[in-house]
Each structure stands twice: as structure tokens, then as C-alpha cells.
Design a protein around this motif. Structure first.
Motif: not given
Length: 280
Positions: A217-224, A193-196, A226-230
């Protein structure tokens, strides 16, 4: 790494404005307040910490309105960020809430961060007409609709729970993008949900060892893509230098320290001591 203070507001003890002034003076970056509109006496939803209908703190039934609280903070501070940990947006009208948050950001010079929750107390949500099983969908629509009102000259939105035609709404926030952090259990479902739809995660009080969760979370962020880091905001315990260094090493960007339920004088002294430990 940034440090913040969360005041579990109530109609007793220190006021949000006084606590935030002390926090800003001590060097803290953010000041957080929670939200509950009411607590139904008879509930089926268990509290995450107690596991049943009992509450761990009577301040749950005495919580001040978060946006009025932060407005009083804005009027007596100049730097500290105005945040919620966490607000329950789906318990308000989204158009009205968008106006409230935009106004606070406008008047504070762009200092608002929206920390939001899905709502563990589904009985409370039910009283607001929010189906417990749909609370994640409702929150996503609220965030999307509010962002439309914050950023579009003629805003409109059509969803299952929120819909309005082309509309004008000012003021716009000072910030180009108001950060949205989600306070919820660190599960793959939450992180999806957060990544989206959000900008980061606020841990729950029960979560201490979060190495695996931050990595996920950081892995899912990159896979999606998303720029930068959460943003990752961890609820802190003791200000142990070793633990704080470890949290920073695994990607935690913010640590939030909860204030005890004491007199105003004790709270101000407590904040000053903690600030000295963290910033000296």
C-alpha cells in the motif's frame, strides 16, 4: 501510533455513549461503530469469516444506526474522534448522508472519520438497489459526490449512479477534509481503490500478519504521487508491546481494539484496564 475502540453496537449491553465516555476517559483517540441496515434471512453471499451464510455473531442483525449512535457520543464527549468501522454509505441516499455527516462534524467540532466498506453482504446491497458487481464504483461516486457537497459553495455531480445539478448544502464540515478509510481485504485491487479515492485502510479481522500488505500500500501510494503516508488502521488483538512496536515500525498509524459482548459494567472496566496497559 493512535489507539481506538470499536463497539459492535446492538440493542443490548452498553450504549455507545457510555462506552465512548469510558474510552475517552481512558485516553483512547477514536471510537468506532459498524453498520448494517438489515440482514436478509436468505442470502447467497458468504460471510468472510465463516465462509458460508452463517453469521459469527448475532449482533449483525441487531446493529444500531451508526450516525445516531455517534451523535449520542458527540453530546457526551469532547475529544475522542467519531468513526465508523465500517459504515456502508451506498445503503443511504448520498445527498442525505452528506448532510448527516457534515452536521455531525459541525456539531462535534470536527471529529468525524468515515470508515467505509464496499459491502460483503451483496444480498443486503441488492435490497438497496446497489448491484453487487458495481459496489466499488457506486461507493466511489458516493464519496466524490459527498465531498462536492462538503466543499463546494454550489455543488454538483454527474456519475453513473449519482447525479444532481448545482445545489446549496450547509453546514459544511468543520474539517477541511473528512478522512475516509476503507475497510476491506488487503489486496492490490483494494489498495488501488484507496490510492485513487481514500485516505487509508482498515484491516479485516482475519488479517494479522500485514507486513507485505502495508509495504504494498505504501509503495502504491508513493507511485501514485500521493503526499505523506496512508493511514493504516489495524484491528488489534492483545495489547502486546512487542507486536504494537512492530506494527508501528511497518507504517501502521492506528490500532483498533474490539470490545467483548459483555455487560456495561464489565465493558467499562475492560476499557479502563486496556487503557492502563496502553498508556502507562
Amino acid at each position: 501510533m493512535r489507539y481506538g475502540i470499536v463497539l459492535f453496537t446492538s440493542d443490548r449491553g452498553i450504549t455507545p455513549a457510555a462506552a465512548a465516555v469510558a474510552a475517552e476517559r481512558a485516553g483512547f483517540d477514536s471510537f468506532y461503530v459498524p453498520e448494517h441496515t438489515h440482514i436478509p434471512v436468505k442470502r447467497e453471499s458468504p460471510h468472510p469469516r465463516t465462509g458460508d451464510s452463517s453469521l459469527p455473531d448475532d449482533r449483525y442483525v441487531r446493529t444500531l444506526d451508526p450516525w445516531v449512535s455517534l451523535a449520542t457520543v458527540a453530546s457526551v464527549t469532547s475529544r475522542i474522534r467519531l468513526s465508523t468501522a465500517v459504515a456502508l454509505p451506498t445503503e443511504s441516499d448520498p445527498i442525505t448522508l452528506a448532510k448527516t455527516i457534515a452536521t455531525l462534524d459541525h456539531l462535534s467540532g470536527g471529529r468525524v472519520t468515515l470508515g467505509a466498506g464496499f459491502g460483503w453482504n451483496t444480498d443486503e446491497l441488492t435490497d438497496h438497489g446497489v448491484p453487487g458487481g458495481k459496489r466499488r464504483t457506486v461507493l466511489r461516486e458516493y464519496i466524490e459526490a459527498m465531498r462536492a457537497l462538503w466543499t463546494q459553495e454550489e455543488a454538483s455531480y454527474k456519475g453513473e449512479f449519482v447525479h444532481f445539478g448545482p445545489s446549496w448544502a450547509w453546514p459544511k464540515p468543520v474539517q477541511e477534509h473528512i478522512p475516509v478509510l476503507i475497510g476491506a481485504g488487503g489486496t492490490e485491487k483494494t489498495f488501488r481503490w484507496i490510492v485513487q479515492s481514500a485516505d487509508g485502510w482498515i484491516t479485516t479481522p482475519a488479517e494479522v500478519d500485514i507486513d507485505a500488505q502495508t509495504a504494498l500500500l505504501r509503495e502504491m501510494w508513493r507511485d501514485a504521487g500521493r503526499a505523506g503516508e496512508p493511514r493504516i488502521a489495524a484491528l488489534g488483538g492483545r495489547p502486546d508491546p512487542g507486536r504494537l512496536a512492530h506494527l508501528e515500525s511497518i507504517g501502521v498509524t492506528d490500532v483498533i481494539f474490539g470490545l467483548p459482548d459483555r455487560s456495561a459494567e464489565d465493558i467499562e472496566a475492560w476499557i479502563a484496564r486496556l487503557g492502563t496497559k496502553l498508556y502507562s
